[in-house]
Design an enzyme around this catalytic site. Structure first.
Site, mmCIF file in Angstrom:
data_model
loop_
_atom_site.group_PDB
_atom_site.id
_atom_site.type_symbol
_atom_site.label_atom_id
_atom_site.label_comp_id
_atom_site.label_asym_id
_atom_site.label_seq_id
_atom_site.Cartn_x
_atom_site.Cartn_y
_atom_site.Cartn_z
ATOM 1 N N GLU A 92 0.834 -1.210 0.000
ATOM 2 C CA GLU A 92 0.000 0.000 0.000
ATOM 3 C C GLU A 92 0.863 1.252 0.000
ATOM 4 O O GLU A 92 0.490 2.277 -0.581
ATOM 5 C CB GLU A 92 -0.944 -0.006 1.205
ATOM 6 C CG GLU A 92 -2.027 -1.077 1.164
ATOM 7 C CD GLU A 92 -3.156 -0.774 0.168
ATOM 8 O OE1 GLU A 92 -3.083 0.257 -0.531
ATOM 9 O OE2 GLU A 92 -4.107 -1.569 0.092
ATOM 10 N N LYS A 135 -2.887 9.473 2.232
ATOM 11 C CA LYS A 135 -4.245 8.920 2.323
ATOM 12 C C LYS A 135 -5.208 9.938 2.944
ATOM 13 O O LYS A 135 -6.328 10.134 2.448
ATOM 14 C CB LYS A 135 -4.222 7.633 3.157
ATOM 15 C CG LYS A 135 -5.601 6.972 3.391
ATOM 16 C CD LYS A 135 -6.110 6.256 2.168
ATOM 17 C CE LYS A 135 -7.508 5.660 2.369
ATOM 18 N NZ LYS A 135 -7.501 4.342 3.001
ATOM 19 N N GLU A 146 -15.924 9.095 -2.133
ATOM 20 C CA GLU A 146 -15.400 8.565 -3.397
ATOM 21 C C GLU A 146 -16.271 8.927 -4.588
ATOM 22 O O GLU A 146 -16.653 8.073 -5.396
ATOM 23 C CB GLU A 146 -15.227 7.042 -3.312
ATOM 24 C CG GLU A 146 -14.228 6.497 -4.320
ATOM 25 C CD GLU A 146 -13.914 5.028 -4.118
ATOM 26 O OE1 GLU A 146 -14.285 4.229 -4.974
ATOM 27 O OE2 GLU A 146 -13.289 4.705 -3.089
ATOM 28 N N ASN A 184 -7.741 3.368 -5.610
ATOM 29 C CA ASN A 184 -8.090 2.029 -6.081
ATOM 30 C C ASN A 184 -7.098 1.476 -7.106
ATOM 31 O O ASN A 184 -7.338 0.397 -7.656
ATOM 32 C CB ASN A 184 -9.499 2.032 -6.692
ATOM 33 C CG ASN A 184 -10.570 2.190 -5.646
ATOM 34 O OD1 ASN A 184 -10.585 1.484 -4.646
ATOM 35 N ND2 ASN A 184 -11.475 3.135 -5.864
ATOM 36 N N HIS A 213 -4.260 -9.398 1.547
ATOM 37 C CA HIS A 213 -4.760 -8.277 0.758
ATOM 38 C C HIS A 213 -3.614 -7.500 0.114
ATOM 39 O O HIS A 213 -3.672 -7.168 -1.076
ATOM 40 C CB HIS A 213 -5.601 -7.349 1.638
ATOM 41 C CG HIS A 213 -6.064 -6.120 0.913
ATOM 42 N ND1 HIS A 213 -6.925 -6.172 -0.166
ATOM 43 C CD2 HIS A 213 -5.766 -4.806 1.096
ATOM 44 C CE1 HIS A 213 -7.141 -4.939 -0.612
ATOM 45 N NE2 HIS A 213 -6.451 -4.096 0.140
#
Length: 366
Positions: A187, A229, A239, A247, A266
């Site tokens: 991430e 973020k 969003e 995304n 993930h």
């Protein structure tokens, strides 16, 4: 340090992210200030409950706060409507009222499930996110997305529910296994790709310091990812616009997770997704040549997978992508980079459609 998420659409939902070492011990005091409640439900998983949950509840009791521990089996397999229902029923049985608060203590699964409980319990009660993994600290605990997985795919049932506070204790990363650390770094690579070329370069240069958990390197990583973020979600809480850039990698990632029944972490799925979606961006003429290779090299250095796992066929992935939340009128859409540090926008939005034939070719490695 503290990073403020100053939400533009609803200023009353703004909140602080507190980052530091040992700050979990301060959570009772922080909770009383940011999220006062008559009772606190500390929701966690079976692994974190023994590591940190029992101690946190004891600290709350020492601070004269009424807190109870609610644990569920650890793992993505528990991120279901059944777990959400069970937790909600347990809170009802313990007679938690609308004056309660939820503390989500754990990784991404705990944050999503506990947040969804908070969003829906008695039509909504406040919550605090206390992430215990790198991925949760820098990504999933920020922005108010909550939810569960269903047979059709990942995170398809949920709600936006901003926390009152996020508490990221860097000391908790000391017990994090290497695979979980790498999953979080995926991430971080995404954040560098979508918004900050200098940060991406830092991840390239400081690989050894990051993987050996050197304090200065980890603190810089967490701080910058949180800033990126927080800045994106503050400007686009639900969003409807630029938040879609977060995304990148996730259209393929969510399809991979659903197809292989969450046999990969993930963050690992996100790494795979970025590797393929970056190539798609080049094939579409959106990304400059070499962008995909640079992203792939960095992911590989951190020990992250780049190829589709066994059993994830193009047919199954494409069918699952049709259910992706970004799909419109049955067309799969992707958030794609133009180069490291900058995402593509066509002036009307931050996602693009791609011909199925081309997506198939990219997934096949052609």
């Amino acid at each position: 340090m503290t990073v403020r998420v100053a939400t533009a659409e609803q200023p009353t939902t703004s909140y602080d992210i507190v980052i530091g070492r040992g700050v979990l011990a301060d959570l009772p005091d922080l909770a009383q200030a940011a999220c006062p409640a008559a009772r606190y439900a500390v929701i966690t998983d079976s692994h974190v409950a023994t590591l940190y949950g029992e101690k946190l509840v004891a600290r709350c009791h020492d601070a004269r706060l009424h807190a109870e521990l609610f644990a569920f089996p650890a793992g993505e397999a528990s991120k279901t409507r059944e777990t959400w229902a069970s937790l909600s029923d347990r809170l009802l049985q313990r007679q938690f009222g609308r004056d309660c608060g939820v503390i989500a203590l754990g990784g991404g699964v705990v944050g999503d499930v506990a947040g969804f409980v908070a969003a829906t319990y008695l039509r909504g009660v406040p919550c605090i996110q206390a992430p215990t993994t790198l991925l949760a600290m820098i990504d999933s605990s920020i922005g108010g997305k909550t939810g569960v997985d269903v047979a059709g795919g990942k995170n398809l049932v949920g709600a936006f529910h901003q926390p009152r506070l996020v508490v990221a204790d860097l000391d908790l990363l000391g017990t994090l296994p290497a695979s979980q650390l790498a999953a979080g770094i995926a991430e971080a690579v995404k954040h560098g790709t979508i918004a900050d070329a200098d940060y991406f370069a830092f991840l390239e240069l400081e690989h050894d310091a990051v993987t050996t958990k050197q304090p200065d390197a980890l603190e810089r990583l967490v701080r910058r990812s949180v800033e990126i973020k927080a800045g994106v979600v503050a400007a686009d809480e639900r969003e409807t616009g630029r938040r879609a850039i977060l995304n990148f990698g996730h259209t393929v990632a969510h399809a991979v997770e659903a197809t292989v029944k969450f046999a990969v972490l993930h963050g690992e799925a996100v790494a795979i997704g970025m590797a393929y979606e970056a190539r798609l961006a080049e094939r579409l003429g959106i990304a400059t040549a070499g962008t995909a290779d640079r992203i792939r090299r960095l992911l590989e250095r951190y020990g992250l997978p780049l190829d589709l796992p066994e059993g994830a066929t193009a047919d199954e992935l494409l069918a699952t992508m049709q259910l992706d939340k970004k799909a419109r009128a049955g067309t799969v859409r992707f958030a794609l980079p133009e180069t490291v540090g900058r995402m593509h926008s066509d002036g009307s939005g931050w996602t693009v459609a791609a011909p199925e034939r081309l997506v198939r070719e990219v997934l096949a490695g052609r």
